[in-house]
Design a protein around this motif. Structure first.
Motif, PDB file in Angstrom:
ATOM      1  N   GLY A  44       0.800  -1.216   0.000  1.00 40.57           N
ATOM      2  CA  GLY A  44       0.000   0.000   0.000  1.00 40.57           C
ATOM      3  C   GLY A  44       0.833   1.265   0.000  1.00 40.57           C
ATOM      4  N   ALA A  45       1.999   1.220   0.616  1.00 40.06           N
ATOM      5  CA  ALA A  45       2.865   2.404   0.665  1.00 40.06           C
ATOM      6  C   ALA A  45       3.277   2.826  -0.743  1.00 40.06           C
ATOM      7  CB  ALA A  45       4.093   2.121   1.527  1.00 40.06           C
ATOM      8  N   TYR A  46       3.544   1.871  -1.621  1.00 44.37           N
ATOM      9  CA  TYR A  46       3.925   2.187  -2.996  1.00 44.37           C
ATOM     10  C   TYR A  46       2.753   2.829  -3.739  1.00 44.37           C
ATOM     11  CZ  TYR A  46       5.828   1.754  -7.707  1.00 44.37           C
ATOM     12  OH  TYR A  46       6.273   2.027  -8.976  1.00 44.37           O
ATOM     13  N   ILE A  47       1.548   2.317  -3.523  1.00 44.50           N
ATOM     14  CA  ILE A  47       0.368   2.877  -4.193  1.00 44.50           C
ATOM     15  C   ILE A  47       0.197   4.342  -3.787  1.00 44.50           C
ATOM     16  CG2 ILE A  47      -2.144   2.729  -4.434  1.00 44.50           C
ATOM     17  CD1 ILE A  47      -0.611   0.415  -5.813  1.00 44.50           C
ATOM     18  N   VAL A  48       0.320   4.623  -2.520  1.00 41.58           N
ATOM     19  CA  VAL A  48       0.163   5.996  -2.042  1.00 41.58           C
ATOM     20  C   VAL A  48       1.301   6.873  -2.560  1.00 41.58           C
ATOM     21  CG1 VAL A  48       0.165   7.465   0.026  1.00 41.58           C
ATOM     22  CG2 VAL A  48      -1.223   5.369  -0.030  1.00 41.58           C
ATOM     23  N   ALA A  49       2.534   6.389  -2.502  1.00 39.85           N
ATOM     24  CA  ALA A  49       3.699   7.182  -2.919  1.00 39.85           C
ATOM     25  C   ALA A  49       3.703   7.502  -4.403  1.00 39.85           C
ATOM     26  CB  ALA A  49       4.986   6.446  -2.549  1.00 39.85           C
ATOM     27  N   THR A  50       3.031   6.694  -5.208  1.00 39.31           N
ATOM     28  CA  THR A  50       3.028   6.913  -6.655  1.00 39.31           C
ATOM     29  C   THR A  50       1.751   7.596  -7.139  1.00 39.31           C
ATOM     30  OG1 THR A  50       2.238   4.651  -7.030  1.00 39.31           O
ATOM     31  CG2 THR A  50       4.631   5.027  -7.147  1.00 39.31           C
ATOM     32  N   SER A  51       1.015   8.179  -6.221  1.00 41.75           N
ATOM     33  CA  SER A  51      -0.160   8.984  -6.550  1.00 41.75           C
ATOM     34  C   SER A  51       0.231  10.454  -6.490  1.00 41.75           C
ATOM     35  CB  SER A  51      -1.282   8.731  -5.534  1.00 41.75           C
ATOM     36  OG  SER A  51      -1.705   7.397  -5.578  1.00 41.75           O
ATOM     37  N   VAL A  52      -0.508  11.296  -7.207  1.00 43.15           N
ATOM     38  CA  VAL A  52      -0.242  12.741  -7.147  1.00 43.15           C
ATOM     39  C   VAL A  52      -0.395  13.211  -5.702  1.00 43.15           C
ATOM     40  CG1 VAL A  52      -0.806  13.262  -9.552  1.00 43.15           C
ATOM     41  CG2 VAL A  52      -2.620  13.276  -7.823  1.00 43.15           C
ATOM     42  N   VAL A 108       0.725  11.896 -14.666  1.00 44.02           N
ATOM     43  CA  VAL A 108       1.422  13.172 -14.835  1.00 44.02           C
ATOM     44  C   VAL A 108       2.887  12.983 -14.440  1.00 44.02           C
ATOM     45  CG1 VAL A 108      -0.612  14.613 -14.457  1.00 44.02           C
ATOM     46  CG2 VAL A 108       0.811  13.976 -12.521  1.00 44.02           C
ATOM     47  N   TYR A 109       3.731  13.801 -15.028  1.00 46.49           N
ATOM     48  CA  TYR A 109       5.154  13.769 -14.711  1.00 46.49           C
ATOM     49  C   TYR A 109       5.441  14.962 -13.811  1.00 46.49           C
ATOM     50  CZ  TYR A 109      10.097  12.801 -15.417  1.00 46.49           C
ATOM     51  OH  TYR A 109      11.414  12.467 -15.230  1.00 46.49           O
ATOM     52  N   GLU A 110       5.763  14.696 -12.545  1.00 44.85           N
ATOM     53  CA  GLU A 110       6.032  15.743 -11.560  1.00 44.85           C
ATOM     54  C   GLU A 110       7.279  15.387 -10.771  1.00 44.85           C
ATOM     55  OE1 GLU A 110       2.687  16.087  -8.923  1.00 44.85           O
ATOM     56  OE2 GLU A 110       1.490  17.191 -10.366  1.00 44.85           O
ATOM     57  N   ASP A 111       8.076  16.394 -10.483  1.00 42.72           N
ATOM     58  CA  ASP A 111       9.259  16.221  -9.640  1.00 42.72           C
ATOM     59  C   ASP A 111      10.143  15.061 -10.094  1.00 42.72           C
ATOM     60  OD1 ASP A 111       8.343  18.351  -8.036  1.00 42.72           O
ATOM     61  OD2 ASP A 111       7.146  16.978  -6.803  1.00 42.72           O
ATOM     62  N   GLY A 112      10.272  14.908 -11.425  1.00 46.36           N
ATOM     63  CA  GLY A 112      11.165  13.892 -11.971  1.00 46.36           C
ATOM     64  C   GLY A 112      10.637  12.479 -11.962  1.00 46.36           C
ATOM     65  N   MET A 113       9.324  12.310 -11.773  1.00 42.77           N
ATOM     66  CA  MET A 113       8.762  10.951 -11.777  1.00 42.77           C
ATOM     67  C   MET A 113       7.317  10.961 -12.259  1.00 42.77           C
ATOM     68  SD  MET A 113       8.383  10.461  -7.635  1.00 42.77           S
ATOM     69  CE  MET A 113       7.697   8.834  -7.681  1.00 42.77           C
ATOM     70  N   TRP A 114       6.905   9.813 -12.807  1.00 46.06           N
ATOM     71  CA  TRP A 114       5.527   9.632 -13.223  1.00 46.06           C
ATOM     72  C   TRP A 114       4.678   9.323 -12.000  1.00 46.06           C
ATOM     73  CZ3 TRP A 114       3.608  11.102 -17.636  1.00 46.06           C
ATOM     74  CH2 TRP A 114       4.448  11.200 -18.746  1.00 46.06           C
ATOM     75  N   LEU A 115       3.464   9.891 -11.954  1.00 44.02           N
ATOM     76  CA  LEU A 115       2.530   9.676 -10.850  1.00 44.02           C
ATOM     77  C   LEU A 115       1.134   9.402 -11.407  1.00 44.02           C
ATOM     78  CD1 LEU A 115       3.665  12.636  -8.576  1.00 44.02           C
ATOM     79  CD2 LEU A 115       4.186  10.205  -8.237  1.00 44.02           C
ATOM     80  N   TYR A 116       0.389   8.578 -10.687  1.00 44.34           N
ATOM     81  CA  TYR A 116      -1.007   8.298 -11.037  1.00 44.34           C
ATOM     82  C   TYR A 116      -1.847   9.500 -10.621  1.00 44.34           C
ATOM     83  CZ  TYR A 116      -5.672   6.233 -10.743  1.00 44.34           C
ATOM     84  OH  TYR A 116      -7.015   5.968 -10.883  1.00 44.34           O
ATOM     85  N   GLN A 117      -2.634  10.025 -11.566  1.00 39.96           N
ATOM     86  CA  GLN A 117      -3.480  11.173 -11.270  1.00 39.96           C
ATOM     87  C   GLN A 117      -4.915  10.745 -10.968  1.00 39.96           C
ATOM     88  OE1 GLN A 117      -3.949  14.081 -14.446  1.00 39.96           O
ATOM     89  NE2 GLN A 117      -4.097  15.702 -12.924  1.00 39.96           N
TER      90      GLN A 117
END
Length: 150
Positions: A44-52, A108-117
């Motif tokens: 779950g930590a990865y899911i949260v960390a890879t969200s906007v 979206v690409y933010e702060d040098g990484m792709w994130l789930y929007q």
């Protein structure tokens, strides 16, 4: 072990480096596949960390992990992967039988990484003549759909 995401690559050469924080996904498709693997692994930590940022809630980690453990993930099918969107079907089994989550996700690409929007969920069902997601080799109508009707 083959990666959960269905890439046919070994887990250690596919999603594991992302889940372990050793590498960042280079494309929205890699991120989506790694997020699917995180659900399968109950990370779950990865899911949260890879969200906007506006969708990151630490209290969601335990809820995601509980949800991930409550179902059996059966497979991922990537339908399309374009610049910032990935459409996929994730198959899973819960107490009511086999289901599919069909989503078109935006990244979206933010702060040098792709994130789930966010994503649009489609009301999809498993086609009767499609291969059964349980990987029996039978058509769905001759396998798990019939079990559901009994």
């Amino acid at each position: 072990m083959e990666c959960y995401c269905g890439s046919k690559k070994h887990f250690s050469a596919c999603c594991e480096p992302f889940l372990d924080g050793k590498e960042l996904p280079a494309t929205p498709e890699e991120l989506m596949r790694s997020r699917y693997s995180a659900y399968v692994a109950g990370n779950g930590a990865y899911i949260v960390a890879t969200s906007v940022k506006e969708n990151r809630f630490e209290e969601d980690i335990s809820l995601i992990e509980e949800y991930a453990r409550s179902i059996e993930w059966l497979g991922l099918e990537v339908l399309t992967a374009k610049e910032k969107t990935v459409e996929f079907k994730a198959y899973y089994k819960d107490s009511d039988g086999i289901k599919v989550q069909h989503e078109k996700s935006n990244f979206v690409y933010e702060d040098g990484m792709w994130l789930y929007q966010d994503g649009k969920i489609f009301n999809s069902k498993i086609e009767r003549n499609a291969p059964c997601p349980c990987k029996s080799g039978k058509k769905y109508k001759k396998c798990c759909e019939i079990k559901k009707l009994i």
